[in-house]
Design a protein around this motif. Sequence first.
Motif, PDB file in Angstrom:
ATOM      1  N   LYS A  56      78.859 109.666 -51.183  1.00 48.20           N
ATOM      2  CA  LYS A  56      79.037 108.951 -52.442  1.00 48.20           C
ATOM      3  C   LYS A  56      79.326 109.902 -53.614  1.00 48.20           C
ATOM      4  CE  LYS A  56      77.146 105.458 -55.394  1.00 48.20           C
ATOM      5  NZ  LYS A  56      76.349 104.276 -55.449  1.00 48.20           N
ATOM      6  N   HIS A  57      78.666 111.040 -53.607  1.00 52.32           N
ATOM      7  CA  HIS A  57      78.884 111.997 -54.701  1.00 52.32           C
ATOM      8  C   HIS A  57      80.303 112.552 -54.712  1.00 52.32           C
ATOM      9  CE1 HIS A  57      77.905 114.622 -51.328  1.00 52.32           C
ATOM     10  NE2 HIS A  57      78.475 115.606 -51.995  1.00 52.32           N
ATOM     11  N   LEU A  58      81.015 112.513 -53.589  1.00 50.19           N
ATOM     12  CA  LEU A  58      82.391 112.998 -53.529  1.00 50.19           C
ATOM     13  C   LEU A  58      83.390 111.895 -53.894  1.00 50.19           C
ATOM     14  CD1 LEU A  58      82.226 115.049 -50.227  1.00 50.19           C
ATOM     15  CD2 LEU A  58      82.206 115.920 -52.562  1.00 50.19           C
ATOM     16  N   PRO A  60      82.840 108.553 -55.700  1.00 44.50           N
ATOM     17  CA  PRO A  60      81.983 107.557 -56.360  1.00 44.50           C
ATOM     18  C   PRO A  60      82.650 106.207 -56.650  1.00 44.50           C
ATOM     19  CG  PRO A  60      82.673 109.233 -57.925  1.00 44.50           C
ATOM     20  CD  PRO A  60      83.146 109.672 -56.567  1.00 44.50           C
TER      21      PRO A  60
END
Length: 62
Positions: A56-58, A60
């Motif tokens: 998710k952090h890559l 979003p």
Amino acid sequence: MAESELGVLSSQYLDRRIRDKQTLIDEIAAWEADRNANYAKADWQFATKNARVKLKHLYPAI
């Protein structure tokens, strides 16, 4: 997937100097034909749903 295939190509086939552009084109075409004939597939380690959570952090904005 494309990045993975390029990694396989460079480690299996392009680990030496290629003398000219046409030789490179011919060798890549032969490698590609072999990969396609053998139905090379990616072995994904987790499902799309799990990937979206883990990465998710890559990515979003999915």
